[in-house]
Motif scaffolding. Structure first.
Motif, PDB file in Angstrom:
ATOM      1  N   GLN A  40       0.821  -1.199   0.000  1.00 57.72           N
ATOM      2  CA  GLN A  40       0.000   0.000   0.000  1.00 57.72           C
ATOM      3  C   GLN A  40       0.862   1.259   0.000  1.00 57.72           C
ATOM      4  OE1 GLN A  40      -2.587  -0.319   3.390  1.00 57.72           O
ATOM      5  NE2 GLN A  40      -3.802  -2.002   2.474  1.00 57.72           N
ATOM      6  N   CYS A  41       1.844   1.257   0.846  1.00 63.31           N
ATOM      7  CA  CYS A  41       2.773   2.382   0.917  1.00 63.31           C
ATOM      8  C   CYS A  41       4.150   1.939   0.443  1.00 63.31           C
ATOM      9  CB  CYS A  41       2.857   2.926   2.355  1.00 63.31           C
ATOM     10  SG  CYS A  41       1.262   3.539   2.982  1.00 63.31           S
ATOM     11  N   ALA A  42       4.976   2.922   0.139  1.00 58.67           N
ATOM     12  CA  ALA A  42       6.308   2.626  -0.338  1.00 58.67           C
ATOM     13  C   ALA A  42       7.274   3.674   0.180  1.00 58.67           C
ATOM     14  CB  ALA A  42       6.342   2.585  -1.859  1.00 58.67           C
ATOM     15  N   TRP A  43       8.515   3.244   0.483  1.00 61.29           N
ATOM     16  CA  TRP A  43       9.557   4.123   0.997  1.00 61.29           C
ATOM     17  C   TRP A  43      10.850   3.830   0.218  1.00 61.29           C
ATOM     18  CZ3 TRP A  43       6.268   1.118   3.811  1.00 61.29           C
ATOM     19  CH2 TRP A  43       5.358   1.764   4.633  1.00 61.29           C
ATOM     20  N   THR A  44      11.643   4.836   0.080  1.00 60.42           N
ATOM     21  CA  THR A  44      12.889   4.673  -0.672  1.00 60.42           C
ATOM     22  C   THR A  44      13.999   5.431   0.025  1.00 60.42           C
ATOM     23  OG1 THR A  44      13.930   4.911  -2.845  1.00 60.42           O
ATOM     24  CG2 THR A  44      12.419   6.657  -2.160  1.00 60.42           C
ATOM     25  N   GLY A  45      15.224   4.959  -0.217  1.00 60.59           N
ATOM     26  CA  GLY A  45      16.415   5.584   0.369  1.00 60.59           C
ATOM     27  C   GLY A  45      17.664   5.132  -0.388  1.00 60.59           C
ATOM     28  N   THR A  46      18.742   5.877  -0.225  1.00 61.29           N
ATOM     29  CA  THR A  46      19.996   5.602  -0.936  1.00 61.29           C
ATOM     30  C   THR A  46      21.132   5.477   0.064  1.00 61.29           C
ATOM     31  OG1 THR A  46      19.202   6.846  -2.852  1.00 61.29           O
ATOM     32  CG2 THR A  46      21.570   6.419  -2.722  1.00 61.29           C
ATOM     33  N   VAL A  47      21.992   4.505  -0.181  1.00 63.84           N
ATOM     34  CA  VAL A  47      23.203   4.307   0.621  1.00 63.84           C
ATOM     35  C   VAL A  47      24.385   4.571  -0.290  1.00 63.84           C
ATOM     36  CG1 VAL A  47      24.558   2.694   1.993  1.00 63.84           C
ATOM     37  CG2 VAL A  47      22.060   2.621   2.083  1.00 63.84           C
ATOM     38  N   SER A  48      25.220   5.531   0.068  1.00 64.25           N
ATOM     39  CA  SER A  48      26.349   5.907  -0.776  1.00 64.25           C
ATOM     40  C   SER A  48      27.576   5.044  -0.462  1.00 64.25           C
ATOM     41  CB  SER A  48      26.682   7.392  -0.569  1.00 64.25           C
ATOM     42  OG  SER A  48      27.089   7.609   0.775  1.00 64.25           O
ATOM     43  N   ARG A  90       7.881   2.651  11.580  1.00 64.33           N
ATOM     44  CA  ARG A  90       7.302   3.775  10.838  1.00 64.33           C
ATOM     45  C   ARG A  90       7.156   4.990  11.758  1.00 64.33           C
ATOM     46  NH1 ARG A  90       2.233   1.188   7.458  1.00 64.33           N
ATOM     47  NH2 ARG A  90       3.383  -0.568   6.481  1.00 64.33           N
ATOM     48  N   GLY A  91       7.218   6.151  11.101  1.00 64.70           N
ATOM     49  CA  GLY A  91       6.991   7.376  11.846  1.00 64.70           C
ATOM     50  C   GLY A  91       5.509   7.750  11.817  1.00 64.70           C
ATOM     51  N   GLU A  92       5.226   8.978  12.249  1.00 60.96           N
ATOM     52  CA  GLU A  92       3.844   9.449  12.231  1.00 60.96           C
ATOM     53  C   GLU A  92       3.354   9.568  10.801  1.00 60.96           C
ATOM     54  OE1 GLU A  92       3.745  13.065  14.323  1.00 60.96           O
ATOM     55  OE2 GLU A  92       4.232  12.149  16.275  1.00 60.96           O
ATOM     56  N   GLU A  93       2.185   9.056  10.589  1.00 63.13           N
ATOM     57  CA  GLU A  93       1.520   9.070   9.291  1.00 63.13           C
ATOM     58  C   GLU A  93       2.343   8.367   8.213  1.00 63.13           C
ATOM     59  OE1 GLU A  93       0.547  13.036   8.255  1.00 63.13           O
ATOM     60  OE2 GLU A  93      -0.866  13.313   9.938  1.00 63.13           O
ATOM     61  N   SER A  94       3.296   7.529   8.671  1.00 61.04           N
ATOM     62  CA  SER A  94       4.130   6.719   7.769  1.00 61.04           C
ATOM     63  C   SER A  94       4.880   7.573   6.759  1.00 61.04           C
ATOM     64  CB  SER A  94       3.258   5.687   7.035  1.00 61.04           C
ATOM     65  OG  SER A  94       2.639   4.822   7.947  1.00 61.04           O
ATOM     66  N   THR A  95       5.204   8.789   7.170  1.00 55.43           N
ATOM     67  CA  THR A  95       5.968   9.640   6.252  1.00 55.43           C
ATOM     68  C   THR A  95       7.427   9.193   6.171  1.00 55.43           C
ATOM     69  OG1 THR A  95       6.374  11.187   8.064  1.00 55.43           O
ATOM     70  CG2 THR A  95       4.481  11.637   6.639  1.00 55.43           C
ATOM     71  N   SER A 114      21.874   0.745   8.789  1.00 50.48           N
ATOM     72  CA  SER A 114      20.510   1.278   8.925  1.00 50.48           C
ATOM     73  C   SER A 114      20.426   2.592   8.151  1.00 50.48           C
ATOM     74  CB  SER A 114      20.155   1.508  10.398  1.00 50.48           C
ATOM     75  OG  SER A 114      21.013   2.480  10.962  1.00 50.48           O
ATOM     76  N   LEU A 115      19.206   2.944   7.777  1.00 49.53           N
ATOM     77  CA  LEU A 115      18.983   4.208   7.067  1.00 49.53           C
ATOM     78  C   LEU A 115      17.515   4.591   7.191  1.00 49.53           C
ATOM     79  CD1 LEU A 115      18.722   3.646   3.231  1.00 49.53           C
ATOM     80  CD2 LEU A 115      18.831   1.752   4.823  1.00 49.53           C
ATOM     81  N   ARG A 116      17.296   5.891   6.949  1.00 51.35           N
ATOM     82  CA  ARG A 116      15.921   6.383   6.979  1.00 51.35           C
ATOM     83  C   ARG A 116      15.381   6.438   5.556  1.00 51.35           C
ATOM     84  NH1 ARG A 116      13.967   8.576  11.556  1.00 51.35           N
ATOM     85  NH2 ARG A 116      15.458   8.888  13.281  1.00 51.35           N
ATOM     86  N   LEU A 117      14.209   5.879   5.386  1.00 55.06           N
ATOM     87  CA  LEU A 117      13.568   5.848   4.073  1.00 55.06           C
ATOM     88  C   LEU A 117      12.450   6.892   4.043  1.00 55.06           C
ATOM     89  CD1 LEU A 117      13.249   1.953   3.631  1.00 55.06           C
ATOM     90  CD2 LEU A 117      15.113   3.457   2.853  1.00 55.06           C
TER      91      LEU A 117
END
Length: 288
Positions: A40-48, A90-95, A114-117
């Protein structure tokens, strides 16, 4: 860009299912992009690349070994299930979504990273992309499977041909062995016959060699007896030479008569006869 899609279950909620997509350009060690979705929801992040080097230094681990651990945790997925844990909060409102991954070592686990998406504004597009990736992967697997099936059929056909050829070779080998064995038996029999003949000749030669001394002794005895008879006859002839010249005919030499005689036993009667002939001649001479 290469992509992998795996299904993971977070430690905090094992019943929940998330889809983890990892994308990278050349190598996972040069950096990668993570896409996480629950449908339903999706999150993305990058690791350099710098963050990967910093994490390896913080863990006091060789960078290459650290990258290998990342591959096992993020790419292998279900193949390394139970060896790696994933935590999702997840954070508030899954942001926002905090994503971390750890490695289990017996009773202890240590964090690999670990990383924040950040939440994707249009998760439907992400879901479509994930489904498209699955379909593409499925199509490639089906094509690979068909290729492998054809290759398997070809190999099976080749195996049947090789098996038939092998049977023919075995049959030809057995026939050749039988032929060689028959020839060997013939040669062996001939050799045995020659050996028996040689053994027979050797036995006869040994018997002849054993009889040879007896023959030589017999010949020597006969020759000695002949010489004694010749000496005795010669002395008798000298005594009566003058008395028998006018009255007796000439007598041939005894040597030739003795050696030419087939039997040596007749020498003694000859001497007696000669003695009987000589005595009257001697008596007549003395009276005159």
């Amino acid at each position: 860009m290469e992509k992998t899609l795996n299904r993971i279950h977070p430690v905090s909620d094992p019943e929940a299912t998330y889809f983890l997509q990892v994308s990278w350009e050349k190598d996972l060690g040069t950096g990668f992009v993570i896409m996480l979705s629950d449908g339903q929801c999706a999150w993305t992040g990058t690791v350099s690349e710098a963050e990967i080097s910093r994490e390896a230094a913080d863990m006091e681990m060789d960078r290459e070994k650290y990258v290998e651990e990342l591959k096992k945790a993020l790419i292998l997925g279900e193949e390394s299930a139970g060896k790696y844990n994933f935590a999702i909060s997840r954070g508030e409102e899954s942001t926002e979504c905090h994503f971390s991954y750890e490695k289990n070592m017996k009773d202890v686990s240590f964090r690999l990273g670990s990383l924040r998406l950040q939440k994707v504004s249009r998760p439907v597009e992400v879901v479509k992309e994930l489904i498209g990736h699955c379909l593409d992967r499925l199509g490639r697997l089906q094509a690979e499977n068909e290729h492998l099936q054809k290759e398997n059929e070809r190999l099976f056909s080749d195996w049947n041909d090789v098996e038939k050829r092998l049977e023919k070779c075995v049959k030809a080998k057995e026939e050749l062995e039988a032929d060689l064995y028959n020839r060997f038996v013939l040669v062996l029999n001939e050799k045995k016959a020659k050996i028996r003949n040689l053994q027979k000749l050797l036995k006869e030669a040994k018997e002849s060699a054993a009889d040879a001394p007896y023959t030589r002794d017999s010949i020597a005895t006969v020759q000695a007896a002949t010489e004694r008879e010749e000496e005795y006859d010669g002395s008798t002839d000298e005594e009566s030479e003058n008395l028998t010249q006018s009255s007796l005919p000439s007598v041939p030499e005894r040597k030739d008569s003795i050696l030419g005689s087939p039997d040596v036993i007749d020498t003694a009667p000859t001497r007696k006869r000669r003695q009987r002939i000589v005595k009257p001649a001697g008596t007549g001479a003395k009276v005159a």
